[in-house]
Design a protein around this motif. Structure first.
Motif, mmCIF file in Angstrom:
data_model
loop_
_atom_site.group_PDB
_atom_site.id
_atom_site.type_symbol
_atom_site.label_atom_id
_atom_site.label_comp_id
_atom_site.label_asym_id
_atom_site.label_seq_id
_atom_site.Cartn_x
_atom_site.Cartn_y
_atom_site.Cartn_z
ATOM 1 N N MET A 4 67.207 31.745 50.869
ATOM 2 C CA MET A 4 66.340 30.837 50.112
ATOM 3 C C MET A 4 67.076 29.514 49.951
ATOM 4 N N LYS A 5 66.559 28.447 50.560
ATOM 5 C CA LYS A 5 67.211 27.139 50.455
ATOM 6 C C LYS A 5 66.413 26.225 49.529
ATOM 7 N N PHE A 6 67.095 25.618 48.587
ATOM 8 C CA PHE A 6 66.436 24.714 47.642
ATOM 9 C C PHE A 6 66.940 23.284 47.866
ATOM 10 N N SER A 208 71.168 20.546 54.912
ATOM 11 C CA SER A 208 71.134 21.826 54.181
ATOM 12 C C SER A 208 70.131 22.804 54.785
ATOM 13 N N ASP A 209 69.034 22.292 55.321
ATOM 14 C CA ASP A 209 68.077 23.170 56.016
ATOM 15 C C ASP A 209 68.782 23.864 57.178
ATOM 16 N N PHE A 210 69.586 23.081 57.894
ATOM 17 C CA PHE A 210 70.324 23.590 59.048
ATOM 18 C C PHE A 210 71.281 24.693 58.587
ATOM 19 N N ALA A 263 59.055 13.629 60.207
ATOM 20 C CA ALA A 263 58.522 14.373 59.069
ATOM 21 C C ALA A 263 59.709 14.950 58.308
ATOM 22 N N LYS A 264 60.067 14.263 57.242
ATOM 23 C CA LYS A 264 61.338 14.509 56.563
ATOM 24 C C LYS A 264 61.411 15.908 55.944
ATOM 25 N N VAL A 265 60.296 16.575 55.894
ATOM 26 C CA VAL A 265 60.243 17.850 55.181
ATOM 27 C C VAL A 265 61.186 18.913 55.755
HETATM 28 MG MG MG Z 1 65.496 17.721 53.292
#
Ligand code: MG
Ligand code: ADP
Ligand code: ASP
Length: 457
Positions: A4-6, A208-210, A263-265
């Motif tokens: 779970m990434k926040f 952080s997504d990575f 798309a920065k999301v």
């Molecule tokens: Mg981001």
């Protein structure tokens, strides 16, 4: 287990972290590993601080550091209550002492290198992950802080370090798996790692997504959840077009194109480690946890709509390289790309003719030097304030006449460098940057007025 990434806005203050704790509590039985970003805007502040120190502006740097310290202290004390905070206070205090010392050192030398930049930038995730772990503990969740720099092994390319998967996976097995088996909830900072000599590195902005995907792939997660501040991946940036709608299911390829084109999301690289292991990724809203978000899968279901989404990437410069002398010369493109490589400027879109090449790059300081270098080969012009617009959808592959539909809507606009990406699922072109809102809104009205209920919410 699940990851779970926040993101930064999901841990921006005590209230947000409280929501995170409640969300993680609800998933406790699924063995979550939690990855967090720095609190919103903190990485930007740290980089400003590092730069100021590098310019010898010691006072400015230290002043910024004080405000950051206050924000982290306030957040921690609100979350932990007096008794726990007193204990935790000295730990945060020594981190800030070290950061102060680092900034003093940088300003004494009057120079900031990529290596010291990473050293400063890493504080954001170091601090947020410690605070979140402590907050979990205070709420009866078995949160345990794990320093990601002991786990994510990278090469030496500071600020853009490349993960070394084999070693990282080994460390995940050694240091994270036992915690999961013991029923604990590991909390780790995204974005940061260290090289083989143990020196701190970072893996690129938005990384952080990575990190979440790397950890998820390494641990064989059933699912990776990217928690952010919107309901999922939307048909376009909601700040540009408030009518943007949620995409329920999107393919890995489509999501990758969108991320790449602004798309920065989602971080562009996120999807890679997940694709390779066939791990589903979800984008979810920490302010609206009941919403089912967006599921990213290997194959997207068929959609009646031609496109899934529109993205725009601003701050683009077009570089035109025209070389009549070199007409058809063997090796011309090679020498052009070598120049881009020497100046470490990445190219997004390319279009060529017999005598000239146009390329788009992110507007940055290296361009004048690059242009001077290219001028040795050919005539060079460059023009900033452009934007890349990208329409994405698997249906592009099979549907004829799409370009005509798109450009009919934009008949009065100056369009440059049209390209249908090699992946065949994006249609990309370049416009003036200040026309982005109007162009996106028009295209959105045309292509998303009626939505396939199987795919969009
Ligand atoms: Mg981001
Ligand atoms: P986080 O801090 O969680 O990593 P980001 O700011 O990186 O969050 O990404 C979320 C933001 O991305 C949203 O608030 C939204 O404004 C922006 N965004 C841009 N394009 C899209 C899109 N197509 N769908 C959803 N959000 C988008
Ligand atoms: N904090 C880092 C950044 O702002 C990484 C991330 O948030 O993903 O770039």
């Amino acid at each position: 287990m699940i990851v779970m990434k926040f993101g930064g806005t999901s841990v921006e203050d005590a209230k947000a972290i409280d929501r995170v704790a409640a969300i993680v509590q609800g998933r406790q039985s699924q063995q979550p590993v939690v990855v967090v970003s720095a609190m919103a805007k903190v990485t930007d502040t740290l980089l400003t601080m590092a730069k100021a120190a590098g310019n010898g502006e010691r006072k400015t740097a230290l002043k910024l550091c004080r405000s950051l310290q206050e924000r982290h202290y306030n957040c921690a004390s609100e979350l932990l209550g007096t008794a726990r905070f007193t204990e935790f206070h000295s730990e945060l205090g020594s981190d800030f002492e070290n950061l102060d010392e680092l900034l003093r050192g940088i300003s004494a030398v009057g120079e900031i290198t990529p290596r010291t930049t990473d050293n400063v930038a890493a504080y954001g995730e170091m601090l947020s992950s410690k605070i979140v772990a402590a907050a979990f503990e205070a709420r009866g969740l078995k949160g345990i802080h794990v320093d990601s720099r002991d786990v994510l092994v990278t090469d030496n390319a500071y600020m853009q370090a490349v993960p070394q998967y084999e070693e990282t996976n080994l460390r995940l097995k050694e240091r994270v798996e036992p915690l999961l088996s013991a029923g604990q909830v590991p909390v780790m900072g995204g974005f940061i790692g260290s090289n083989r000599s143990g020196i701190t590195t970072t893996i690129g902005r938005g990384g952080s997504d990575f990190s979440a995907a790397i950890f998820g792939a390494g641990l064989g997660a059933e699912r990776i959840e990217i928690w952010t501040d919107v309901d999922g991946i939307l048909t376009t940036d909601p700040r540009v077009c408030p009518d943007a709608r949620r995409i329920k299911v999107i393919s890995f390829d489509e999501a990758a194109e969108l991320a790449y084109f602004g798309a920065k999301v989602l971080h562009p690289a996120t999807v890679l480690p997940a694709i390779q292991k066939n791990i589903p990724v979800y984008v979810l809203n920490s302010r609206n946890p009941g919403c089912e978000g967006t599921r990213i899968t290997t194959r997207a279901p068929h959609s009646k709509n031609i496109f899934k989404a529109i993205a725009a990437k601003k701050r683009i410069t077009i570089v035109d390289v025209a070389a009549p002398r070199m007409l058809l010369a063997h090796g011309f493109l090679k020498s052009i790309f070598e120049a881009f490589d020497r100046h470490q400027v990445a190219v997004d879109v390319v279009s060529t003719s017999e005598v000239s090449v146009s390329l788009t790059v992110d507007s940055n300081q290296a361009i004048p030097a690059l242009a001077a270098d290219l001028a040795k080969l050919a005539d060079v012009k460059y023009e900033g304030r452009k934007a890349i617009v990208c329409l994405v959808g698997e249906n592009l592959r099979e549907t004829p006449g799409i370009a005509a539909l798109v450009f009919r809507e934009l008949a009065d606009k100056k369009i440059r460098m049209i390209s249908q990406g090699a992946s065949e699922i994006n249609l990309t072109f370049v416009i003036e940057e200040d026309e982005v809102p109007e162009v996106i809104q028009r295209l959105h009205r045309t292509f998303f007025a009626e939505l396939d209920a199987e795919v969009f919410a």
